[in-house]
Design an enzyme around this catalytic site. Structure first.
Site, PDB file in Angstrom:
ATOM      1  N   SER A 151      38.219 -37.891  -6.679  1.00  0.00           N
ATOM      2  CA  SER A 151      37.817 -37.025  -7.774  1.00  0.00           C
ATOM      3  C   SER A 151      38.621 -35.721  -7.748  1.00  0.00           C
ATOM      4  CB  SER A 151      36.308 -36.776  -7.689  1.00  0.00           C
ATOM      5  OG  SER A 151      35.817 -36.138  -8.831  1.00  0.00           O
TER       6      SER A 151
ATOM      7  N   HIS B   2      38.844 -40.310 -11.593  1.00  0.00           N
ATOM      8  CA  HIS B   2      37.940 -40.704 -12.672  1.00  0.00           C
ATOM      9  C   HIS B   2      37.685 -39.500 -13.566  1.00  0.00           C
ATOM     10  CE1 HIS B   2      34.276 -39.757  -9.822  1.00  0.00           C
ATOM     11  NE2 HIS B   2      34.975 -38.685 -10.116  1.00  0.00           N
TER      12      HIS B   2
END
EC number: 3.4.21.92
Length: 211
Positions: A104, A129
């Site tokens: 992330s 993501h």
């Protein structure tokens, strides 16, 4: 400095200096070697710690590299951008090394290192993501509209950073972050998130790269 918690007492090292004895824990010893370790989720506290260490090391030697070792599940986007902006702001080249995972927000920090000096160990993984709101999401309809607009702006910023540092097209990045995209170390090299996989410190000497 807020050090990562451990389930056991960290060892201490005592060194004899001309001024007397000095006792250090492992994180302080790493800082002496210009190594900053990010081994926690990214929040305001850990971000402030990393930024303070970067600025301290730049003050000591603005022409020497700083190494940022990353093993983090990610975290706050705003805290990540504070660290990212500091990495770009300091005059030192910043070598980034992923051991374990850079997921992330941490993946952006990994990719944001100085070109040619972004490394991953063989067993590392990188996850990218789209950003999301923390649960639970509460508030009036007008508040939710504001949060949705901010989330969309955050996603645009994330896409711009990944495009800038990976060389991938905006269309591919937008499609790839729709769901979790998990890459092993060789795949992270192919994607442009890191430059090389390094199995040992002997092979980690990075070629000079332009900032």
């Amino acid at each position: 400095m807020n050090r990562p918690s451990a389930r056991y007492a960290l060892p201490e090292f005592t060194e004899r200096l001309s001024t007397g004895l000095r006792t250090l824990d492992p994180y302080s010893k790493l800082l002496d070697e210009r190594i900053v370790f990010l081994g926690t989720p990214i929040d305001d506290t850990s971000a402030n710690d990393v930024m303070a260490q970067f600025m301290h090391l730049e003050h000591l030697a603005p022409d020497r590299d700083i190494s940022l070792y990353i093993n983090s599940p990610g975290g706050s986007f705003s805290a990540m951008t504070a660290v990212y902006d500091t990495m770009q702001f300091v005059s030192c080249d910043v070598e980034t090394i992923c051991l374990g995972q850079a997921a992330s927000a941490a993946a952006v920090l990994l990719a944001g290192g100085t070109p040619g000096k972004r490394l991953a160990l063989p067993g590392a993984r990188v996850l990218i993501h789209q950003p999301s709101l923390p649960a639970p999401v509460q508030g009036q309809a007008s508040d939710l509209v504001i949060q949705a607009a901010e989330l969309a702006r955050t996603r645009e910023q994330l896409e711009e950073l990944l495009v800038r540092h990976t060389g991938q097209s905006p269309e591919r990045v937008a499609a790839d972050i729709e769901r979790d995209k998990i890459l092993d170390a060789p795949a992270a090299v192919a994607y442009g998130l890191v430059d090389r996989v390094v199995p040992s410190r002997k092979s980690s000497a990075a070629a000079p790269g332009a900032r």
